[in-house]
Design a protein around this motif. Structure first.
Motif, PDB file in Angstrom:
ATOM      1  N   GLU A  33       0.840  -1.165   0.000  1.00 21.18           N
ATOM      2  CA  GLU A  33       0.000   0.000   0.000  1.00 21.18           C
ATOM      3  C   GLU A  33       0.871   1.209   0.000  1.00 21.18           C
ATOM      4  O   GLU A  33       1.415   1.561   0.994  1.00 21.18           O
TER       5      GLU A  33
ATOM      6  N   LEU B 225      -4.947  -5.190  -3.711  1.00 17.82           N
ATOM      7  CA  LEU B 225      -3.730  -4.512  -3.293  1.00 17.82           C
ATOM      8  C   LEU B 225      -3.137  -5.195  -2.066  1.00 17.82           C
ATOM      9  O   LEU B 225      -3.859  -5.573  -1.136  1.00 17.82           O
TER      10      LEU B 225
ATOM     11  N   THR C 250       1.488   1.279  -3.791  1.00 12.32           N
ATOM     12  CA  THR C 250       0.196   1.277  -4.467  1.00 12.32           C
ATOM     13  C   THR C 250       0.342   1.654  -5.939  1.00 12.32           C
ATOM     14  O   THR C 250      -0.295   1.069  -6.814  1.00 12.32           O
TER      15      THR C 250
ATOM     16  N   ALA D 188      -5.644   4.945  -2.472  1.00 15.22           N
ATOM     17  CA  ALA D 188      -5.496   3.984  -3.558  1.00 15.22           C
ATOM     18  C   ALA D 188      -6.222   4.442  -4.815  1.00 15.22           C
ATOM     19  O   ALA D 188      -5.713   4.297  -5.931  1.00 15.22           O
TER      20      ALA D 188
END
Length: 457
Positions: free
Chosen positions: A2, A83, A157, A187
């Protein structure tokens, strides 16, 4: 991971201990296409003999030219990208990672997607990738291996999205981004900016190519879908390690993680990490540089991200335990989809912090929140938990308007090395240098002594 930053990094500016050699290997993988060796392909590919796996499955990957791309604008066929997030120190997946994998199973069962891309390298350095662990979770809940595509390079990300674009199946028109509630705003913002850069880059590259028979010269677009996953909201604050900066991110409270997301957006670390000098030793999407100021859609993308991050930070403020499913659970405070407009009014009405819903936000737009800030750690009692995000965002980044102002180099901070430090000798070459091989001289010592451009082997 992330990031866009990476939530795996616990902060976008946190320096990771990654060897230079490892970074170079990752870059080489990107450039020459060896990514399929490390899992950037269908699981079925791994079942082939080793000498076959070493070759690239060219047919499985997306093609860049717009007349060959796997993207088919408007097609109902969907693909989900799950993710990644850092694994626990023992190498096992965290609860939020498991929750994301289960959401992917739901999309597959509903027929919204035909493939699931599990994306994530090993930014935590535990010895195996987030993608491999996610794939195990997916298969554990009944998803067949042939429905899973592994992308095992990404550590942020931005890289999740960029590297996954390579493995889109033919005729894909819908892209579902699956991540946790606290991470969804950042995101989505990063996904939109990465995709915008991708489209523009390829339009500029192929606009004059005679093979592209398009009146608009617009690259086919994917329809982007947000799929936020509700995290476990616990009330046992004694379980969190929020006060320990060295603690693993999986031990942080859900409230703090949501607050961090707002902080990274509000301070503009998110867009700044995509362009210019690296903010850590991770060069995001090496070697791509995404200058969001060149994107006409960036202001609206950023404002929407700030709005959602604000609402999430407020709503999850009462979730003081880590989202690992341990301890007493309180009613989940958010409803989806979240409003992507900046808040305009306050509706606390003296209610407790646990009722901090998405419709109870400060009356002023974020541009004016500087006046709401209070000194030290004190907070207005009538606003309680619901105003914490305002106080924290102001304290760390000033008002929303001030944060958006460009940061200029301070006077005197950029100095060149003083002149005349190194000894200077006459420059031995003349230009242009002769590009033809000369005959071998009889006396090599003469060449060594004279080292002229006309005396070469």
């Amino acid at each position: 991971g992330e990031s866009g930053q990476s939530e795996d990094e616990a902060s976008p500016t946190r320096v990771k201990r990654r060897a230079i050699g490892s970074s170079l290997v990752g870059a080489l993988v990107l450039v020459v296409g060896i990514a399929s060796i490390v899992g950037c392909t269908s699981l079925r590919f791994r079942e082939l003999p080793a000498h076959i796996r070493r070759m690239i499955d060219w047919e499985a990957q997306n093609k860049l030219p717009p007349w060959m791309t796997s993207i088919e604008e408007g097609s109902p066929q969907g693909v989900a990208i799950v993710l990644g997030q850092s694994l626990k120190p023992d190498g096992t997946p965290s609860q939020v990672l498991i929750d994301r994998a289960r959401m992917a199973k739901t999309l597959l069962d509903e027929g919204k997607v035909v493939k699931v891309i599990v994306s994530g390298g090993d930014p935590a350095g535990v010895g195996h990738t987030e993608a491999s662990e996610l794939a195990k979770v997916l298969m554990g809940v009944g998803i067949p291996a042939e429905s899973i595509i592994l992308e095992a390079q990404a550590t942020t990300t931005a890289e999740n999205i960029w590297f996954s674009l390579r493995w889109l199946p033919k005729a894909t028109g819908q892209l579902y981004i699956i991540t946790s509630d606290f991470h969804m705003a950042r995101a989505t913002y990063i996904s939109r900016e990465v995709l915008g850069y991708w489209y523009k880059m390829l339009e500029d590259t192929y606009k004059n190519n005679p093979d592209w028979h398009s009146a608009t010269k617009l690259y086919p677009r994917l329809t982007l879908h947000q799929v936020p996953v509700a995290s476990f909201c616990g009330s046992n604050a004694s379980l969190n390690h929020d006060d320990d900066p060295k603690a693993d991110v999986t031990t942080k409270s859900l409230a703090l993680r949501a607050m961090d997301e707002l902080k990274w957006l509000g301070s503009r670390e998110v867009p700044n990490a995509l362009f210019g000098s690296p903010m850590s030793n991770i060069l995001y999407i090496w070697p791509i540089q995404i200058n969001v100021t060149k994107d006409a859609n960036n202001p609206s993308n950023f404002e929407a991200a700030m709005a959602v991050a604000t609402r999430v930070a407020q709503g999850l403020c009462a979730c003081t335990a880590p989202p690992e499913g341990v301890g007493p659970e309180i009613p989940y405070p958010l409803t989806f989809p979240l409003d992507a407009s900046l808040p305009t009014k306050q509706q606390h009405g003296g209610k407790s912090s646990s009722s901090a819903g998405t419709d109870k936000l400060p009356r002023r737009r974020l541009q004016g929140t500087a006046r709401r800030c209070v000194p030290g750690n004190s907070l207005p009692s009538d606003l309680s938990c619901g105003c914490l995000f305002v106080h924290e965002a102001c304290r760390l980044a000033g008002s929303y308007q001030a944060v958006q102002a460009p940061i200029s180099c301070r006077a005197g901070a950029c100095k060149a090395p003083p002149e005349g430090v190194c000894p200077v000798i006459p420059y031995p070459l003349t230009f242009p240098v002769d590009a033809s091989l000369s005959t071998k001289p009889a006396d090599w010592q003469e060449v060594i002594k004279s080292a002229g451009t006309d005396k070469l082997p």
